[in-house]
Design a protein around this motif. Sequence first.
Motif, PDB file in Angstrom:
ATOM      1  N   PHE A 107       0.841  -1.194   0.000  1.00 33.03           N
ATOM      2  CA  PHE A 107       0.000   0.000   0.000  1.00 33.03           C
ATOM      3  C   PHE A 107       0.872   1.239   0.000  1.00 33.03           C
ATOM      4  O   PHE A 107       0.563   2.242  -0.640  1.00 33.03           O
ATOM      5  CB  PHE A 107      -0.896  -0.044   1.234  1.00 33.03           C
ATOM      6  CG  PHE A 107      -1.902   1.047   1.249  1.00 33.03           C
ATOM      7  CD1 PHE A 107      -3.115   0.881   0.607  1.00 33.03           C
ATOM      8  CD2 PHE A 107      -1.637   2.243   1.901  1.00 33.03           C
ATOM      9  CE1 PHE A 107      -4.044   1.893   0.612  1.00 33.03           C
ATOM     10  CE2 PHE A 107      -2.567   3.251   1.908  1.00 33.03           C
ATOM     11  CZ  PHE A 107      -3.771   3.079   1.265  1.00 33.03           C
ATOM     12  N   PHE A 108       1.981   1.155   0.699  1.00 34.64           N
ATOM     13  CA  PHE A 108       2.887   2.287   0.789  1.00 34.64           C
ATOM     14  C   PHE A 108       3.464   2.654  -0.578  1.00 34.64           C
ATOM     15  O   PHE A 108       3.458   3.810  -0.972  1.00 34.64           O
ATOM     16  CB  PHE A 108       4.037   1.955   1.748  1.00 34.64           C
ATOM     17  CG  PHE A 108       3.647   2.112   3.180  1.00 34.64           C
ATOM     18  CD1 PHE A 108       2.329   1.924   3.595  1.00 34.64           C
ATOM     19  CD2 PHE A 108       4.595   2.465   4.126  1.00 34.64           C
ATOM     20  CE1 PHE A 108       1.973   2.071   4.914  1.00 34.64           C
ATOM     21  CE2 PHE A 108       4.234   2.621   5.455  1.00 34.64           C
ATOM     22  CZ  PHE A 108       2.936   2.415   5.857  1.00 34.64           C
ATOM     23  N   ASP A 109       3.950   1.656  -1.293  1.00 37.10           N
ATOM     24  CA  ASP A 109       4.553   1.921  -2.603  1.00 37.10           C
ATOM     25  C   ASP A 109       3.545   2.566  -3.540  1.00 37.10           C
ATOM     26  O   ASP A 109       3.877   3.402  -4.363  1.00 37.10           O
ATOM     27  CB  ASP A 109       5.073   0.622  -3.207  1.00 37.10           C
ATOM     28  CG  ASP A 109       6.325   0.150  -2.476  1.00 37.10           C
ATOM     29  OD1 ASP A 109       7.008   1.000  -1.891  1.00 37.10           O
ATOM     30  OD2 ASP A 109       6.589  -1.052  -2.488  1.00 37.10           O
ATOM     31  N   VAL A 127       2.086  10.105  -5.186  1.00 39.47           N
ATOM     32  CA  VAL A 127       2.679  11.362  -4.736  1.00 39.47           C
ATOM     33  C   VAL A 127       3.721  11.856  -5.740  1.00 39.47           C
ATOM     34  O   VAL A 127       3.828  13.054  -5.989  1.00 39.47           O
ATOM     35  CB  VAL A 127       3.329  11.172  -3.354  1.00 39.47           C
ATOM     36  CG1 VAL A 127       4.051  12.449  -2.913  1.00 39.47           C
ATOM     37  CG2 VAL A 127       2.269  10.790  -2.324  1.00 39.47           C
ATOM     38  N   ARG A 128       4.451  10.941  -6.334  1.00 45.09           N
ATOM     39  CA  ARG A 128       5.456  11.336  -7.319  1.00 45.09           C
ATOM     40  C   ARG A 128       4.802  11.972  -8.549  1.00 45.09           C
ATOM     41  O   ARG A 128       5.447  12.729  -9.259  1.00 45.09           O
ATOM     42  CB  ARG A 128       6.251  10.108  -7.767  1.00 45.09           C
ATOM     43  CG  ARG A 128       7.218   9.608  -6.708  1.00 45.09           C
ATOM     44  CD  ARG A 128       8.248   8.688  -7.312  1.00 45.09           C
ATOM     45  NE  ARG A 128       8.867   7.835  -6.301  1.00 45.09           N
ATOM     46  CZ  ARG A 128       8.430   6.624  -5.991  1.00 45.09           C
ATOM     47  NH1 ARG A 128       7.386   6.131  -6.600  1.00 45.09           N
ATOM     48  NH2 ARG A 128       9.034   5.905  -5.077  1.00 45.09           N
ATOM     49  N   VAL A 181      -1.890   6.734   4.672  1.00 46.22           N
ATOM     50  CA  VAL A 181      -1.129   7.530   3.710  1.00 46.22           C
ATOM     51  C   VAL A 181      -0.105   8.380   4.454  1.00 46.22           C
ATOM     52  O   VAL A 181       1.060   8.463   4.060  1.00 46.22           O
ATOM     53  CB  VAL A 181      -2.083   8.425   2.893  1.00 46.22           C
ATOM     54  CG1 VAL A 181      -1.300   9.299   1.924  1.00 46.22           C
ATOM     55  CG2 VAL A 181      -3.091   7.567   2.130  1.00 46.22           C
ATOM     56  N   GLY A 182      -0.547   8.990   5.513  1.00 51.03           N
ATOM     57  CA  GLY A 182       0.374   9.785   6.317  1.00 51.03           C
ATOM     58  C   GLY A 182       1.456   8.917   6.925  1.00 51.03           C
ATOM     59  O   GLY A 182       2.624   9.303   7.000  1.00 51.03           O
ATOM     60  N   TYR A 183       1.067   7.753   7.332  1.00 50.28           N
ATOM     61  CA  TYR A 183       2.035   6.823   7.903  1.00 50.28           C
ATOM     62  C   TYR A 183       3.082   6.453   6.862  1.00 50.28           C
ATOM     63  O   TYR A 183       4.269   6.336   7.147  1.00 50.28           O
ATOM     64  CB  TYR A 183       1.302   5.565   8.389  1.00 50.28           C
ATOM     65  CG  TYR A 183       1.921   4.978   9.618  1.00 50.28           C
ATOM     66  CD1 TYR A 183       1.361   5.216  10.867  1.00 50.28           C
ATOM     67  CD2 TYR A 183       3.070   4.197   9.535  1.00 50.28           C
ATOM     68  CE1 TYR A 183       1.931   4.682  12.004  1.00 50.28           C
ATOM     69  CE2 TYR A 183       3.640   3.664  10.666  1.00 50.28           C
ATOM     70  CZ  TYR A 183       3.070   3.910  11.898  1.00 50.28           C
ATOM     71  OH  TYR A 183       3.638   3.386  13.022  1.00 50.28           O
ATOM     72  N   ALA A 184       2.636   6.276   5.647  1.00 52.55           N
ATOM     73  CA  ALA A 184       3.557   5.931   4.563  1.00 52.55           C
ATOM     74  C   ALA A 184       4.565   7.055   4.354  1.00 52.55           C
ATOM     75  O   ALA A 184       5.742   6.813   4.086  1.00 52.55           O
ATOM     76  CB  ALA A 184       2.762   5.681   3.289  1.00 52.55           C
ATOM     77  N   HIS A 208      11.176   8.644   3.788  1.00 55.06           N
ATOM     78  CA  HIS A 208      12.473   9.304   3.880  1.00 55.06           C
ATOM     79  C   HIS A 208      13.451   8.729   2.859  1.00 55.06           C
ATOM     80  O   HIS A 208      14.217   9.452   2.248  1.00 55.06           O
ATOM     81  CB  HIS A 208      13.042   9.126   5.294  1.00 55.06           C
ATOM     82  CG  HIS A 208      12.577  10.192   6.213  1.00 55.06           C
ATOM     83  ND1 HIS A 208      13.419  10.915   7.020  1.00 55.06           N
ATOM     84  CD2 HIS A 208      11.340  10.680   6.439  1.00 55.06           C
ATOM     85  CE1 HIS A 208      12.717  11.804   7.702  1.00 55.06           C
ATOM     86  NE2 HIS A 208      11.463  11.676   7.380  1.00 55.06           N
ATOM     87  N   ASP A 209      13.419   7.429   2.682  1.00 58.02           N
ATOM     88  CA  ASP A 209      14.360   6.775   1.785  1.00 58.02           C
ATOM     89  C   ASP A 209      13.903   6.851   0.327  1.00 58.02           C
ATOM     90  O   ASP A 209      14.670   6.560  -0.571  1.00 58.02           O
ATOM     91  CB  ASP A 209      14.515   5.302   2.186  1.00 58.02           C
ATOM     92  CG  ASP A 209      15.126   5.197   3.573  1.00 58.02           C
ATOM     93  OD1 ASP A 209      15.916   6.067   3.935  1.00 58.02           O
ATOM     94  OD2 ASP A 209      14.771   4.240   4.285  1.00 58.02           O
ATOM     95  N   LYS A 210      12.666   7.248   0.143  1.00 57.59           N
ATOM     96  CA  LYS A 210      12.114   7.301  -1.209  1.00 57.59           C
ATOM     97  C   LYS A 210      12.239   8.723  -1.768  1.00 57.59           C
ATOM     98  O   LYS A 210      12.373   9.682  -1.036  1.00 57.59           O
ATOM     99  CB  LYS A 210      10.649   6.885  -1.180  1.00 57.59           C
ATOM    100  CG  LYS A 210      10.380   5.717  -0.280  1.00 57.59           C
ATOM    101  CD  LYS A 210      10.797   4.412  -0.927  1.00 57.59           C
ATOM    102  CE  LYS A 210      10.393   3.260  -0.023  1.00 57.59           C
ATOM    103  NZ  LYS A 210      10.773   1.957  -0.562  1.00 57.59           N
ATOM    104  N   ASP A 211      12.137   8.804  -3.080  1.00 55.77           N
ATOM    105  CA  ASP A 211      12.148  10.120  -3.730  1.00 55.77           C
ATOM    106  C   ASP A 211      10.724  10.639  -3.839  1.00 55.77           C
ATOM    107  O   ASP A 211      10.193  10.840  -4.919  1.00 55.77           O
ATOM    108  CB  ASP A 211      12.773   9.989  -5.125  1.00 55.77           C
ATOM    109  CG  ASP A 211      14.240   9.609  -5.007  1.00 55.77           C
ATOM    110  OD1 ASP A 211      14.862  10.009  -4.016  1.00 55.77           O
ATOM    111  OD2 ASP A 211      14.735   8.916  -5.903  1.00 55.77           O
ATOM    112  N   VAL A 212      10.129  10.820  -2.707  1.00 55.97           N
ATOM    113  CA  VAL A 212       8.730  11.232  -2.680  1.00 55.97           C
ATOM    114  C   VAL A 212       8.613  12.664  -2.164  1.00 55.97           C
ATOM    115  O   VAL A 212       9.097  12.962  -1.068  1.00 55.97           O
ATOM    116  CB  VAL A 212       7.921  10.287  -1.783  1.00 55.97           C
ATOM    117  CG1 VAL A 212       6.479  10.740  -1.695  1.00 55.97           C
ATOM    118  CG2 VAL A 212       8.008   8.862  -2.303  1.00 55.97           C
ATOM    119  N   PRO A 213       7.990  13.548  -2.945  1.00 58.01           N
ATOM    120  CA  PRO A 213       7.768  14.930  -2.492  1.00 58.01           C
ATOM    121  C   PRO A 213       6.674  14.992  -1.447  1.00 58.01           C
ATOM    122  O   PRO A 213       5.563  15.439  -1.720  1.00 58.01           O
ATOM    123  CB  PRO A 213       7.365  15.652  -3.786  1.00 58.01           C
ATOM    124  CG  PRO A 213       6.754  14.596  -4.639  1.00 58.01           C
ATOM    125  CD  PRO A 213       7.456  13.306  -4.290  1.00 58.01           C
ATOM    126  N   ALA A 214       6.980  14.556  -0.256  1.00 54.90           N
ATOM    127  CA  ALA A 214       5.973  14.486   0.795  1.00 54.90           C
ATOM    128  C   ALA A 214       5.474  15.870   1.183  1.00 54.90           C
ATOM    129  O   ALA A 214       4.403  16.005   1.759  1.00 54.90           O
ATOM    130  CB  ALA A 214       6.563  13.777   2.018  1.00 54.90           C
TER     131      ALA A 214
END
Length: 109
Positions: A8-10, A16-17, A43-46, A51-57
């Motif tokens: 679900f996280f991925d 988000v990307r 989603v927030g938990y994800a 941090h390790d992902k290239d996600v514009p959180a």
Amino acid sequence: MTPETHNFFDRVYDVVRQIPFGKVTSYGAIANYLGAKRSARMVGYAMNVSHDKDVPAHRVVNRKGLLTGKHHFEGTHLMQQLLENEGISIIDHQIQNFEAVFWDPSESL
DNA sequence: TGGTTGACGTGGT
DNA sequence: GACCACGCCAACC
């Protein structure tokens, strides 16, 4: 390994990307697009693990347009600065003209 | 294995 | 209009 259907996280990261520059979305909108609108908290938990992902959180905020997750960022106002860098006005951790910069994956994808 | 958590959302007071 | 309380549901300890 078909990362799209792995966790679900991925899936959240993938959405988000795809958020356009200068736009933001809400946790609920992402969860809704994934078919789990009841799991907006997940989603927030994800994002916490992003941090390790290239996600514009920083482009993900809650439904009120409030930068609730800014406290989890490195700097104190890093999240706000990143959004302002994209042309988004933020006052008191709240996105101004939120509807104008809101990006709904359910309507755009 | 089970209980607690939490970057949320909705509804009611 | 703001504040409070409940629900969800996957990950974490």
